[in-house]
Design a protein around this motif. Structure first.
Motif, short mmCIF file in Angstrom:
data_model
loop_
_atom_site.label_atom_id
_atom_site.label_comp_id
_atom_site.label_asym_id
_atom_site.label_seq_id
_atom_site.Cartn_x
_atom_site.Cartn_y
_atom_site.Cartn_z
N UNK A 1 33.38 39.91 45.09
CA UNK A 1 34.42 40.25 45.72
C UNK A 1 35.65 40.30 45.11
N UNK A 2 36.25 39.40 44.44
CA UNK A 2 37.43 39.59 43.77
C UNK A 2 37.19 40.83 42.81
N UNK A 3 36.22 40.94 42.06
CA UNK A 3 35.99 42.08 41.33
C UNK A 3 36.12 43.48 41.94
N UNK A 4 35.86 43.59 43.12
CA UNK A 4 35.78 44.57 43.63
C UNK A 4 37.49 44.95 44.07
N UNK A 5 38.19 43.85 44.17
CA UNK A 5 39.41 43.97 44.52
C UNK A 5 40.23 44.70 43.54
N UNK A 6 39.71 44.00 42.23
CA UNK A 6 40.34 44.66 41.03
C UNK A 6 40.07 46.35 40.78
N UNK B 1 44.44 35.41 38.13
CA UNK B 1 45.34 35.45 36.97
C UNK B 1 44.58 36.22 35.66
N UNK B 2 43.19 36.10 35.51
CA UNK B 2 42.67 36.87 34.52
C UNK B 2 42.79 38.42 34.79
N UNK B 3 42.60 38.68 36.00
CA UNK B 3 42.69 40.23 36.54
C UNK B 3 44.01 40.51 35.94
N UNK B 4 45.04 39.74 36.44
CA UNK B 4 46.36 40.43 36.22
C UNK B 4 46.68 40.71 34.64
#
Length: 64
Positions: A1-6, A36-39
């Motif tokens: 899910x989080x990867x999809x947001x990125x 944080x790692x996506x930022x």
């Protein structure tokens, strides 16, 4: 899910990269919803866009 947001964030930023003000507003939104790692990945992504559109580089200041 989080990867999809990125991935969604990158898509939006690509679409608004013609307007530095709009781009910076979308970066602000992204900072509120990414991990944080996506930022960190977002910084790299914006740096690559700023090579072609130097005015987008000003948005990197929000990531410091």
């Amino acid at each position: 899910m989080a990867r999809a947001m990125f991935e969604y964030t990158k898509t939006v930023l690509n679409k608004v990269s013609f307007d530095a003000n709009l781009f910076c507003k979308e970066v602000e939104k992204a900072l509120k919803r990414l991990l944080p790692y996506e930022i960190e990945e977002l910084k790299i992504f914006i740096q690559s866009l700023a090579i072609k559109n130097p005015e987008l580089g000003q948005c990197l200041l929000q990531l410091k």
